[in-house]
Design an enzyme around this catalytic site. Structure first.
Site, short mmCIF file in Angstrom:
data_model
loop_
_atom_site.label_atom_id
_atom_site.label_comp_id
_atom_site.label_asym_id
_atom_site.label_seq_id
_atom_site.Cartn_x
_atom_site.Cartn_y
_atom_site.Cartn_z
N ASN A 57 108.12 -0.97 139.11
CA ASN A 57 106.97 -1.82 139.42
C ASN A 57 107.31 -3.31 139.52
O ASN A 57 106.49 -4.10 140.00
CB ASN A 57 105.84 -1.60 138.40
CG ASN A 57 105.10 -0.28 138.57
OD1 ASN A 57 104.62 0.32 137.61
ND2 ASN A 57 104.99 0.20 139.81
N ARG B 292 94.05 0.73 144.81
CA ARG B 292 93.14 1.33 145.80
C ARG B 292 91.69 1.21 145.37
O ARG B 292 90.80 1.02 146.18
CB ARG B 292 93.53 2.81 146.04
CG ARG B 292 94.66 2.95 147.03
CD ARG B 292 95.29 4.32 146.95
NE ARG B 292 96.14 4.43 145.77
CZ ARG B 292 96.66 5.57 145.34
NH1 ARG B 292 96.39 6.70 146.00
NH2 ARG B 292 97.45 5.58 144.29
N TRP B 293 91.47 1.30 144.07
CA TRP B 293 90.12 1.14 143.55
C TRP B 293 89.59 -0.24 143.93
O TRP B 293 88.45 -0.38 144.38
CB TRP B 293 90.15 1.29 142.02
CG TRP B 293 88.82 1.23 141.35
CD1 TRP B 293 88.01 2.29 141.03
CD2 TRP B 293 88.12 0.05 140.91
NE1 TRP B 293 86.86 1.84 140.41
CE2 TRP B 293 86.90 0.47 140.33
CE3 TRP B 293 88.40 -1.32 140.94
CZ2 TRP B 293 85.98 -0.42 139.80
CZ3 TRP B 293 87.48 -2.21 140.42
CH2 TRP B 293 86.28 -1.76 139.85
N ARG C 274 97.84 13.20 136.53
CA ARG C 274 98.01 12.09 137.47
C ARG C 274 96.76 11.94 138.32
O ARG C 274 96.47 12.77 139.17
CB ARG C 274 99.21 12.27 138.39
CG ARG C 274 99.34 11.06 139.33
CD ARG C 274 100.69 10.86 139.93
NE ARG C 274 100.79 9.51 140.48
CZ ARG C 274 101.92 8.93 140.83
NH1 ARG C 274 103.06 9.56 140.67
NH2 ARG C 274 101.93 7.70 141.32
N ARG D 155 103.17 13.42 142.68
CA ARG D 155 104.58 13.20 142.36
C ARG D 155 104.67 12.65 140.94
O ARG D 155 103.67 12.22 140.37
CB ARG D 155 105.23 12.24 143.36
CG ARG D 155 104.52 10.92 143.52
CD ARG D 155 105.27 9.95 144.44
NE ARG D 155 104.46 8.79 144.76
CZ ARG D 155 103.76 8.64 145.89
NH1 ARG D 155 103.77 9.56 146.81
NH2 ARG D 155 103.04 7.55 146.08
N ARG E 15 106.86 -5.40 142.85
CA ARG E 15 105.59 -5.95 143.33
C ARG E 15 105.60 -7.48 143.30
O ARG E 15 106.51 -8.08 142.74
CB ARG E 15 104.46 -5.39 142.47
CG ARG E 15 104.40 -3.89 142.57
CD ARG E 15 103.24 -3.32 141.81
NE ARG E 15 103.22 -1.87 141.96
CZ ARG E 15 102.16 -1.12 141.72
NH1 ARG E 15 101.05 -1.66 141.30
NH2 ARG E 15 102.24 0.20 141.89
N GLU F 206 102.37 21.28 131.68
CA GLU F 206 101.40 21.64 132.72
C GLU F 206 100.97 20.36 133.41
O GLU F 206 100.73 19.35 132.76
CB GLU F 206 100.17 22.32 132.09
CG GLU F 206 100.47 23.63 131.39
CD GLU F 206 100.93 24.72 132.36
OE1 GLU F 206 100.46 24.74 133.51
OE2 GLU F 206 101.78 25.54 131.94
N THR G 221 109.84 1.00 135.68
CA THR G 221 111.02 0.17 135.97
C THR G 221 111.03 -0.24 137.44
O THR G 221 111.71 -1.19 137.81
CB THR G 221 112.33 0.95 135.66
OG1 THR G 221 112.21 2.29 136.19
CG2 THR G 221 112.61 1.04 134.18
N ASP H 30 97.30 5.74 137.55
CA ASP H 30 97.53 5.26 138.92
C ASP H 30 96.23 5.13 139.71
O ASP H 30 95.29 5.88 139.48
CB ASP H 30 98.49 6.25 139.62
CG ASP H 30 99.07 5.67 140.89
OD1 ASP H 30 99.06 4.43 141.05
OD2 ASP H 30 99.53 6.45 141.73
C1 IPE Z 1 103.46 5.09 138.75
O1 IPE Z 1 102.61 4.61 139.74
C2 IPE Z 1 103.65 4.07 137.67
C3 IPE Z 1 102.47 3.72 136.90
C4 IPE Z 1 101.27 4.20 137.05
C5 IPE Z 1 102.69 2.76 135.86
P1 IPE Z 1 103.20 3.89 141.05
O2 IPE Z 1 102.01 3.44 141.82
O3 IPE Z 1 104.18 2.86 140.67
O4 IPE Z 1 103.95 5.08 141.77
P2 IPE Z 1 104.30 5.29 143.30
O5 IPE Z 1 104.93 4.02 143.78
O6 IPE Z 1 103.01 5.56 144.02
O7 IPE Z 1 105.20 6.46 143.32
C1 IPE Z 2 98.71 1.76 138.72
O1 IPE Z 2 97.92 1.45 139.81
C2 IPE Z 2 99.11 0.54 137.92
C3 IPE Z 2 100.55 0.22 137.99
C4 IPE Z 2 101.43 0.92 138.65
C5 IPE Z 2 101.00 -0.94 137.27
P1 IPE Z 2 98.54 0.93 141.17
O2 IPE Z 2 98.64 -0.55 141.12
O3 IPE Z 2 99.80 1.64 141.49
O4 IPE Z 2 97.41 1.35 142.19
P2 IPE Z 2 97.59 1.92 143.66
O5 IPE Z 2 98.49 3.11 143.56
O6 IPE Z 2 98.21 0.83 144.48
O7 IPE Z 2 96.22 2.26 144.10
MG MG Z 3 100.18 3.38 142.46
#
Ligand code: IPE
Ligand code: IPE
Ligand code: MG
Length: 246
Positions: free
Chosen positions: A72, A28-29, A192, A198, A75, A211, A70, A24
């Site tokens: 994602n 933001r990166w 994480r 979470r 987006r 852990e 499931t 994750d």
């Molecule tokens: C969890 O990250 C799923 C993956 C990294 C593939 P999300 O970015 O989807 O989780 P939330 O929305 O912050 O909980």
């Molecule tokens: C994880 O990075 C990749 C996927 C969930 C597919 P994010 O896209 O969730 O990145 P943030 O959380 O928005 O920074």
């Molecule tokens: Mg994310």
């Protein structure tokens, strides 16, 4: 008693058998650098490649990575398409380099919602890598733990309805065998990155005694040194599984 005592020696120096990572923080990166979110996914895919190779080099047996949930699909189409394209490219390259890398691939999730091309690449990766004995990478794609548990429950209910099983015969081990992760030991350590604390629907059944390790590092910046830090933290934990250690 000395104020500045040296850290106690680690109680268990062995590396975990199974590490799972919620990859994750890609968006933001990218945002921090004024780049589109997709740029973060691209560098995130590179970070995965580096970590998978490193995991193999330290003798890790199982590496499970959460690549697409499931949820994602909520987006933008543009972002989902870009992620799928990256996955396809990654798998194609992995298949090409398979004999060199000797990584065994497995997929957790409902692949039927992916493009036929991506499904094909996934099947090919699994098939071609079956015999490799290094690290097994479990790629969680269109994965959700609730979906996984529900499917297992449906499968068992169906078997009962058809008279092939009896409700009272279901055991924890039997239920585990109905999950995508059948045959894979539960994760010892779940990492994480990105500062979120979470699980986001990841391995809910399998993580009963895992852990957890949380870090603010964003996934594209996650390096082998970060993995070492997580493993070191794990090695200083005391796993009791509800019991008492002398
Ligand atoms: C969890 O990250 C799923 C993956 C990294 C593939 P999300 O970015 O989807 O989780 P939330 O929305 O912050 O909980
Ligand atoms: C994880 O990075 C990749 C996927 C969930 C597919 P994010 O896209 O969730 O990145 P943030 O959380 O928005 O920074
Ligand atoms: Mg994310």
């Amino acid at each position: 008693m000395a104020l500045f005592q040296k850290k106690e020696p680690a109680p268990q120096r062995q590396i975990p058998t199974h590490i799972a990572i919620i990859m994750d923080g890609n968006g933001r990166w990218a945002k921090k650098r004024g780049l589109p979110r997709t740029a973060g996914h691209k560098v995130g895919a590179e970070a995965f490649r580096t970590i998978a190779n490193y995991a193999k080099s330290i003798g890790l047996r199982y590496l499970t990575v959460y690549a697409f949930s499931t949820e994602n699909w909520k987006r933008s189409e543009e972002e989902v398409d870009a992620i799928m394209e990256l996955l396809e490219r990654y798998l194609r390259e992995a298949i090409r380099d398979m004999d060199k890398n000797r990584v065994r691939f497995c997929f957790f999730g409902d692949l039927s919602r992916l493009s036929p091309q991506l499904q094909q690449e996934a099947r090919e990766a699994v098939e071609r890598s079956k015999g490799y004995e290094g690290v097994q990478v479990n790629f969680c794609l269109n994965y959700g733990a609730r979906d996984e548990i529900l499917r297992a429950a449906r499968t068992f209910a169906q078997a009962c309805a058809e008279g092939r099983a009896k409700p009272e015969d279901l055991t924890e081990a039997g239920f585990s065998n109905l999950l995508y992760s059948a045959g894979v030991p539960d994760p010892d350590l779940i990492i994480r990155p990105s500062g979120e604390i979470r699980t986001s629907n990841f391995l809910l059944w399998q993580s009963a005694y895992s852990e957890y390790y949380f870090t603010d590092t964003l996934w594209p910046d996650f390096s082998p040194a970060d993995l070492d830090r997580a493993i070191d933290a794990y090695q200083h934990r005391s796993r009791r599984y509800g019991g008492v250690k002398p």
